[in-house]
Each structure stands twice: as structure tokens, then as C-alpha cells.
Design a protein around this motif. Structure first.
Motif, PDB file in Angstrom:
ATOM      1  N   PHE A  88       0.868  -1.116   0.105  1.00  0.00           N
ATOM      2  CA  PHE A  88      -0.125   0.147   0.088  1.00  0.00           C
ATOM      3  C   PHE A  88       0.944   1.379  -0.082  1.00  0.00           C
ATOM      4  O   PHE A  88       2.083   1.184   0.347  1.00  0.00           O
ATOM      5  CB  PHE A  88      -1.084   0.087   1.097  1.00  0.00           C
ATOM      6  CG  PHE A  88      -0.392   0.363   2.529  1.00  0.00           C
ATOM      7  CD1 PHE A  88      -0.075   1.507   2.828  1.00  0.00           C
ATOM      8  CD2 PHE A  88       0.304  -0.891   3.335  1.00  0.00           C
ATOM      9  CE1 PHE A  88       0.577   1.834   4.075  1.00  0.00           C
ATOM     10  CE2 PHE A  88       0.890  -0.472   4.522  1.00  0.00           C
ATOM     11  CZ  PHE A  88       1.001   0.825   5.087  1.00  0.00           C
ATOM     12  N   ILE A  89       0.264   2.238  -0.307  1.00  0.00           N
ATOM     13  CA  ILE A  89       0.909   3.477  -0.337  1.00  0.00           C
ATOM     14  C   ILE A  89       0.078   4.774   0.323  1.00  0.00           C
ATOM     15  O   ILE A  89      -1.051   4.516   0.250  1.00  0.00           O
ATOM     16  CB  ILE A  89       1.338   4.274  -1.729  1.00  0.00           C
ATOM     17  CG1 ILE A  89       0.177   4.204  -2.861  1.00  0.00           C
ATOM     18  CG2 ILE A  89       2.513   3.231  -2.268  1.00  0.00           C
ATOM     19  CD1 ILE A  89       0.597   4.826  -4.098  1.00  0.00           C
ATOM     20  N   LEU A  90       0.887   5.763   0.765  1.00  0.00           N
ATOM     21  CA  LEU A  90       0.130   6.773   1.179  1.00  0.00           C
ATOM     22  C   LEU A  90       0.497   8.036   0.381  1.00  0.00           C
ATOM     23  O   LEU A  90       1.571   8.207   0.084  1.00  0.00           O
ATOM     24  CB  LEU A  90       0.520   7.054   2.785  1.00  0.00           C
ATOM     25  CG  LEU A  90       0.276   6.058   3.717  1.00  0.00           C
ATOM     26  CD1 LEU A  90       1.056   6.287   5.171  1.00  0.00           C
ATOM     27  CD2 LEU A  90      -1.124   6.000   3.939  1.00  0.00           C
ATOM     28  N   LEU A  91      -0.411   8.658   0.017  1.00  0.00           N
ATOM     29  CA  LEU A  91      -0.281  10.045  -0.916  1.00  0.00           C
ATOM     30  C   LEU A  91      -1.123  10.924  -0.304  1.00  0.00           C
ATOM     31  O   LEU A  91      -2.183  10.834   0.547  1.00  0.00           O
ATOM     32  CB  LEU A  91      -0.703   9.618  -2.230  1.00  0.00           C
ATOM     33  CG  LEU A  91      -0.161   8.779  -2.887  1.00  0.00           C
ATOM     34  CD1 LEU A  91      -0.739   8.341  -4.407  1.00  0.00           C
ATOM     35  CD2 LEU A  91       1.335   9.206  -3.100  1.00  0.00           C
ATOM     36  N   GLN A  92      -0.792  12.222  -0.759  1.00  0.00           N
ATOM     37  CA  GLN A  92      -1.672  13.170  -0.274  1.00  0.00           C
ATOM     38  C   GLN A  92      -2.455  13.893  -1.720  1.00  0.00           C
ATOM     39  O   GLN A  92      -1.738  14.201  -2.662  1.00  0.00           O
ATOM     40  CB  GLN A  92      -0.783  14.380   0.291  1.00  0.00           C
ATOM     41  CG  GLN A  92      -0.347  13.848   1.729  1.00  0.00           C
ATOM     42  CD  GLN A  92      -0.254  15.292   2.713  1.00  0.00           C
ATOM     43  OE1 GLN A  92       0.686  15.927   2.778  1.00  0.00           O
ATOM     44  NE2 GLN A  92      -1.516  15.553   3.198  1.00  0.00           N
ATOM     45  N   ARG A  93      -3.655  14.040  -1.671  1.00  0.00           N
ATOM     46  CA  ARG A  93      -4.395  14.514  -2.876  1.00  0.00           C
ATOM     47  C   ARG A  93      -3.969  15.938  -3.365  1.00  0.00           C
ATOM     48  O   ARG A  93      -3.789  15.957  -4.312  1.00  0.00           O
ATOM     49  CB  ARG A  93      -5.819  14.666  -2.269  1.00  0.00           C
ATOM     50  CG  ARG A  93      -6.898  14.958  -3.652  1.00  0.00           C
ATOM     51  CD  ARG A  93      -8.080  14.972  -3.231  1.00  0.00           C
ATOM     52  NE  ARG A  93      -8.616  16.299  -2.797  1.00  0.00           N
ATOM     53  CZ  ARG A  93      -9.778  16.748  -2.797  1.00  0.00           C
ATOM     54  NH1 ARG A  93     -10.769  16.288  -3.422  1.00  0.00           N
ATOM     55  NH2 ARG A  93     -10.115  18.060  -2.127  1.00  0.00           N
ATOM     56  N   GLY A  94      -3.644  16.805  -2.262  1.00  0.00           N
ATOM     57  CA  GLY A  94      -3.209  18.214  -2.742  1.00  0.00           C
ATOM     58  C   GLY A  94      -1.910  18.244  -3.480  1.00  0.00           C
ATOM     59  O   GLY A  94      -1.845  18.726  -4.647  1.00  0.00           O
ATOM     60  N   THR A  95      -1.018  17.440  -3.190  1.00  0.00           N
ATOM     61  CA  THR A  95       0.377  17.173  -3.522  1.00  0.00           C
ATOM     62  C   THR A  95       0.054  16.525  -4.839  1.00  0.00           C
ATOM     63  O   THR A  95       0.931  16.997  -5.814  1.00  0.00           O
ATOM     64  CB  THR A  95       1.220  16.294  -2.747  1.00  0.00           C
ATOM     65  OG1 THR A  95       1.075  16.739  -1.239  1.00  0.00           O
ATOM     66  CG2 THR A  95       2.669  16.272  -3.057  1.00  0.00           C
ATOM     67  N   LEU A  96      -0.520  15.646  -5.026  1.00  0.00           N
ATOM     68  CA  LEU A  96      -0.677  14.858  -6.579  1.00  0.00           C
ATOM     69  C   LEU A  96      -1.346  15.822  -7.310  1.00  0.00           C
ATOM     70  O   LEU A  96      -0.937  15.806  -8.403  1.00  0.00           O
ATOM     71  CB  LEU A  96      -1.509  13.685  -6.215  1.00  0.00           C
ATOM     72  CG  LEU A  96      -1.294  12.633  -6.838  1.00  0.00           C
ATOM     73  CD1 LEU A  96       0.005  12.140  -7.103  1.00  0.00           C
ATOM     74  CD2 LEU A  96      -2.138  11.500  -6.411  1.00  0.00           C
TER      75      LEU A  96
END
Lengths: 156, 156
Positions: A23-31
Motif C-alpha cells: 500500500f502507499i500513502l499519498l496526499q491529494r493536494g500534492t498529487l
DNA sequence: GGGTGTAAGGTCAAAGAAGGTCATAAAGTC
DNA sequence: GACTTTATGACCTTCTTTGACCTTACACCC
């Protein structure tokens, strides 16, 4: 040719492929920033490409320190088909969900490319168009029959 | 003789001839622009010239990043698949004949065992039971779609 | 403990960007 | 002149992208 949604999908898959834990963790805003697009575009990609049929699970958290958690669902190949039938197919199945599932089975090497394409040809809207009772009903029935067939021991 | 439709056909054939993969991706709007014609003219060309009977298969996608995908079919007029296809044109197909056909294709090593069984599961009476319009009609349609898929050059 | 400010992510409708369909006009053919 | 093929344009469906507005979580202060 590759539109924004496809590029974002590719990007996420790439990162996910390199993730040890599945799994990965991302940030919507960053993406959204990376791709210079509206944040809601990320939701669109997640909703259309990272669906359960395709073998993904997405969780998120709002507020400070919020994140998107995208998981690849790893299921042992033996159980996959049975699971698919019970959880995902039911009595009615849209073309989109059917295709997503076939995509997934192909990625898991449960279907060959030819098998996948044969099945897509059958389950396509044009294939089942103008049918009674309702093409989603028939699609579910045919998908189950095909997958059941593949579970037969004499076909190993 | 060099009307618009013929020139567009020629153009597409040319590009397709140079395609290793056996298929090409085009955009309808772009093509219409090149030939300064109505976009629907492209559909006319595809519908009349790039038919299954002539050895082509066309898929498309709408919306942003949409495209036309034109595929070549491997056509050998004496082949078993072509023979089967000719029999199916405008026809209806019983389960018995369908199964017989699949049997032969398997014996000729055109189908794998799994493929044959998938196709049988679809075309079985229980699979298509209670369907309108008439299960024999649908069976013919589905058989034709599956056989066409098997001819796609990009599946070699 | 209860406001309240800020930093996330979620939803939904509308605009935009493709391709599809169908009736009809125009051009060829016999 | 009648029939067939080709060409166009108006209108439709599908998929993508954006933006305005909403909800949730945390931190900090009193």
C-alpha cells in the motif's frame, strides 16, 4: 493521446508497484500539484481506475495530516475467482465492472490475453445490446458461467 | 474514382500497413481535419470499408483522449474460422452446431481447451436460456464476435 | 472542555472534449 | 428517371476536467 486521468493512474500504479507493504500513502493536494490539476481530478481517477473490481482499495483521512491510502488487494489465485463471483458480480453487472474484473484477472495471470479478449467481446454492450431481460442481468449470468468453467479441475 | 471516401480509406490502409502491432490509433477529428470533411464522414468510411468481412475491426473511445483503434484481422479465406464465419452471416445457430464448430476448432489447434470450454459455457442452452430475441440468434451473434476476436493480429 | 482556525479530503454539477447516429442532400451510375 | 453511394449537419452519448461548496480532523487557545 494519453489524457490526464491515464497519466495519473500510471503514476500511482508505478509507486504502488515499488511499495514493499502493498500500500502507499499519498496526499491529494500534492498529487494535484504535481499534475497541475484540480484536486477533485484525483478523486475521479481513484473512482474510475482504482476500484475493487480492479483489485484496489482506497481509504482516506481528512483534516491535518490527511492522506489517501491506496492498497493492492492480494488474494490467493485459488480464491480469487470464487471471491469475485460472490462479492463483485451478483445478479447484475455493468460493462465497466465486468471489464475491470477481467483486467484484474489478466494482471493476476489467471486469464491469458486471448481469453480476456474473448470474454470482453462477449460482455461488451454491443454484444449484449437489445437483449431481454436486461443486458446487465445476462452479463452477470455469463460472467459467472465463464469463471465457473475456469475453476474446473480438468482445465488446470 | 478518387472520391473522398476512397482517399480516406487509402490513407488509413497506408498507415495500418506500416503498423507492426497490427493496429493503429487515430483521432476522428484530426482525420476529418486532414481531409476537411465532416467528422461523420470518417464513420462512413469505417462502416463501409473497415468491416469484419473485409478483415478489420474498429474500436473507439469517447471523451477527452478519445480515439479510434483500427485492427487488422488475419484473414486466410480457406481457413476454418472464415468458413465458420460465412456460415454465420445472417444466420441463427443451434447449440449443437456451435459445439460442433468449437470441437473442430479445438482439434485444429485454433482454440485451447480452456478457450473452448469458456465458449461452450457461453453458448450453452442454459447460458442463453430465456433470452429474447431467440437464443439461436444471439448465439450466432456471440459466436461471430468471439471468432472475430481470435483473428485479431494483435493477439498473436 | 469548548470554541475556532486551518488543513486536509469529499461531492456534485456544469463545462469541455472526444466519438456515434441518423435523416437528408448531393453526386454517381445505369 | 430510378437506384445506389457518398457527404453533410444537427443532435446524442460517453468520458474527462474543473470549480464552487461541504465535511472532517487536528491544534491551539481560553
Amino acid at each position: 493521446m494519453a489524457n490526464l486521468a491515464d497519466r495519473i493512474e500510471e503514476y500511482i500504479r508505478q509507486i504502488l508497484a515499488g511499495a514493499e507493504e502493498g500500500f502507499i500513502l499519498l496526499q491529494r493536494g500534492t498529487l494535484a500539484n504535481i499534475f497541475s490539476c484540480a484536486p477533485s481530478q484525483i478523486n475521479y481517477v481513484l473512482d474510475t481506475r482504482f476500484t475493487v473490481e480492479r483489485g484496489f482499495l482506497v481509504e482516506s483521512r481528512r483534516g491535518g495530516g490527511g492522506y489517501l491510502r491506496i492498497m493492492r488487494l492480494e488474494i490467493n489465485p485459488d480464491g480469487l475467482i470464487q471471491h469475485a463471483m460472490r462479492q463483485l458480480i451478483g445478479d447484475s453487472l455493468s460493462q465497466e465492472r465486468a471489464y475491470g474484473l477481467l483486467e484484474r484477472l489478466y494482471e493476476e495471470a489467471i486469464l491469458t490475453l486471448r481469453e480476456r479478449e474473448i470474454m470482453k467481446a462477449i460482455l461488451a454492450r454491443e454484444g449484449l445490446g437489445g437483449i431481454q431481460p436486461g443486458q446487465d442481468i445476462i452479463r452477470a449470468r455469463l460472467m459467472k458461467r465463464m469463471l465457473t468453467t475456469l475453476c474446473r479441475e480438468d482445465l488446470e
